[in-house]
Write a protein that holds these residues in place. Structure first.
Motif: not given
Length: 642
Positions: A154-175
């Motif tokens: 987010k703009a205005g926050l320090p570099p270490e405030s970054g976030v990584e979001w990951r999601c992988t489908l399993s058999g066309d589904e994700a929980s």
């Protein structure tokens, strides 16, 4: 960020795994299996979200310039990696915090925009209409990808405030999805799609550029892609290390009319209509009020190839805040204006979850009504000020416009004023007569507008129904399109004057003077016996036989009573394979014609043959088909040689 810079991120701990909200799981299932009918729109959605993020940063930075972090040049980058099988869409907009990532990507329809709106007031509320939502359109990524990674700060926050979001489908589904901390030097967001095998055809500059031109050409922000050049030695394209803009970056319709040249208008028409020719005319307007929208609409010179298709594929394009939403003229204009091309850019239309279909909304109805009136206004101006151009329009689209008489009750009178006809007063065969022209030429005491429907102009001009009107100098409109029988059933009057077919019963003819009416009544009495004999001989074919007031040269004609189906309409329905009700016309005879006298003086079989001949001649003059053509020829021959 410079064009050739890349985002630097530092590897972080694995993070935490969180369950999707139940609605998100359901949404993902819907997206992957059936929500989006066209998989290519994933890029539209991701670029739209990136544009929204840039819009939001620009708005926030108006009162807090520090959010730009020294770089106020907002852009969008689109990249691909064939070896890795990935497509990346990146922006340097507002970005997200960890909390916002969880709320926006793990909870349905939580983009943060509603909360953003609540903090606005006054003029800022109006300005904020340019700011879109980072909403459920994000999940369209899973149409083409089986794994998605989002890296953001987010703009205005320090570099270490970054976030990584990951999601992988399993058999066309994700929980569930994973969220991890990330050190990210640059603000903004990048979305990395790991494509499914069947979606790898998107991994080319040509394909991605094509989609950008199709869906995001007029996004305000520059969309950049790696520049490529042809390497003759290797026989392939190679990257130069530079980035180049692939969209226009400005919406032509959003610019002031005074700043746009006619050539720019013409060039944009060629782009939006896929037409190499110039447009016939165009309309550019910004509508303000309860519903705000801008329109840039064109009239083509020639008919699009799909004009008569039930669902034309190219119509008026709908944009919402410069983001392409749909291409469907029927939703923005009534079907009878389906020849119109161009764009409508709305500021506040509600969208449903996929952006592919608009929600049913009063706003849409209001916009549709406003656009319709403006298109009809453009046609009115063209007809009044540039009659030659309007003649070109009418020749191409006149039959389509006639559909509006039955489809658009609110604008029926406006549409009727735009109709053009050939009439008995026309010098040539081109339809140049308007209903207003007709009214201006009406005879003194005339209160009705007369018309005749026929299969061709020649058949109409030689119809026996016109004989009295020609004698009296009363103009009759000659209608030869199949649709004429349809729309005349809806337009029963114009400017207070009833429209009447000359093939209707004698009660509809006001051209008769008292002496002529008396003569008809006298003829009915004088020839009563012959008329009854004719009725008996033609039983089952005609409803009645009576003296005619309209015939001066022909021996007979067929008419229908008021409210009955015309013989012409019956033939049209039968030719289209539709069942038409039985029609018993009235045979009107000219008692002063020699053929009537021959019939009256005949007896037995000879009389029956004369009766049949009078009926068949009237049927042929009407454009009808004989049941027994060979029998008709033999009958004529027998009567001729007597």
């Amino acid at each position: 960020m410079n064009a050739n810079e890349t985002v630097t991120s530092q590897a972080q701990p694995a993070g935490k795994t969180l369950p999707f909200q139940a609605e998100v799981q359901e949404l993902l299932h819907l997206v992957v299996h059936s929500l989006y009918s066209n998989p290519e729109i994933f890029l539209r959605e991701l670029i739209s979200n990136a544009s929204d993020a840039n819009d939001k940063l620009r708005f926030e930075a108006a009162t807090n310039p520090e959010l730009y972090e020294g770089s106020g040049e907002l852009k969008i980058w689109v990249d691909y990696d064939k070896a890795a099988g990935t497509i990346t869409v990146r922006d340097n907009g507002i970005g997200m915090s960890e909390t916002e990532v969880i709320e926006n990507l793990g909870t349905i329809a939580r983009s943060g925009t509603k909360a953003f709106f609540r903090n606005l007031s006054g003029d800022a509320q109006k300005d904020s209409l340019l700011i879109g939502q980072f909403g459920v359109g994000f999940y369209s990524a899973f149409i083409v990808a089986d794994s998605v990674t989002v890296r953001t700060r987010k703009a205005g926050l320090p570099p270490e405030s970054g976030v990584e979001w990951r999601c992988t489908l399993s058999g066309d589904e994700a929980s569930a999805y994973t969220v991890a901390p990330l050190t990210r030097a640059e603000r903004g967001t990048e979305v990395i799609l790991h494509l499914k095998e069947e979606a790898r055809d998107f991994l080319s500059r040509w394909r991605l550029t094509e989609l950008i031109h199709k869906y995001s050409e007029h996004i305000l922000w520059p969309i950049l892609m790696p520049k490529e050049e042809w390497d003759k030695e290797k026989g392939e394209y190679r990257r130069t290390g530079e980035w180049e803009q692939v969209n226009q970056g400005t919406a032509l319709w959003a610019r002031a009319k005074s700043e746009i040249t006619d050539e720019e208008y013409r060039n944009f028409y060629r782009h939006v209509a896929h037409d190499f020719d110039e447009p016939l005319a165009w309309l550019h307007a910004k509508v303000e009020g309860k519903h705000e929208y801008t329109l840039l609409l064109y009239l083509p010179k020639h008919a699009p190839f799909d004009l008569w298709d039930p669902k034309p594929s190219h119509g008026v394009k709908l944009y919402v805040k410069r983001v392409f939403i749909m291409e469907d003229a029927e939703r923005l204009l009534p079907h009878y204006l389906r020849f119109v091309r161009g764009v409508v850019d709305a500021a506040d239309l509600p969208l449903n979850v996929s952006r592919e279909m608009l929600q049913e909304a009063k706003a849409l109805d209001a916009i549709r009504g406003g656009i319709t009136k403006r298109v009809l206004g453009l046609l009115e101006q063209l007809a009044k000020n540039e009659p030659e151009k309007y003649a070109t329009f009418w020749k191409t689209f006149g039959r389509v416009l006639k559909e509006g008489i039955g489809e658009d009750h609110a604008n029926r009178e406006k549409i009727a004023a735009l109709l053009r006809f050939v009439s008995t007063a026309s010098e040539g065969d081109e339809p140049t007569v308007s209903l207003d022209d007709y009214l201006a030429r009406m005879k003194e005491g005339q209160t009705k507008i007369y018309y005749l429907t026929a299969d061709s102009l020649a058949a109409a001009r030689h119809s026996p129904h016109l004989e009295l009107f020609k004698k009296k100098g009363i103009e009759v409109l000659l209608l030869t399109d199949r649709i004429d029988e349809w729309w005349t059933g809806y337009l029963t009057e114009y400017q207070g004057k009833p429209l009447v077919s000359v093939t209707r019963g004698a009660d509809e003819i006001e051209a008769l003077d008292d002496a002529e009416k008396t003569a008809v009544e006298s003829a009915a009495k004088t020839h009563d016996a012959t008329l009854k004999r004719l009725e008996e001989a033609l039983k089952g074919k005609v409803k009645a036989v009576r003296p005619s007031a309209r015939l001066t040269e022909s021996p007979a004609c067929l008419v229908v009573e008021e409210g009955g189906m015309t013989l012409h309409l019956k033939r049209i329905l039968e030719a289209a394979g539709q069942k038409a009700p039985a029609v018993e016309p009235v045979l009107e005879v000219n008692v002063d014609h020699p053929l009537f006298a021959r019939a009256a003086s005949s007896e037995g079989d000879a009389f029956a043959e004369w009766a049949q001949l009078l009926y068949e001649e009237a049927l042929l003059a009407e454009g009808g088909a004989l049941e027994d053509p060979a029998g008709f020829v033999k009958r004529v021959n027998r009567l001729l040689v007597g």
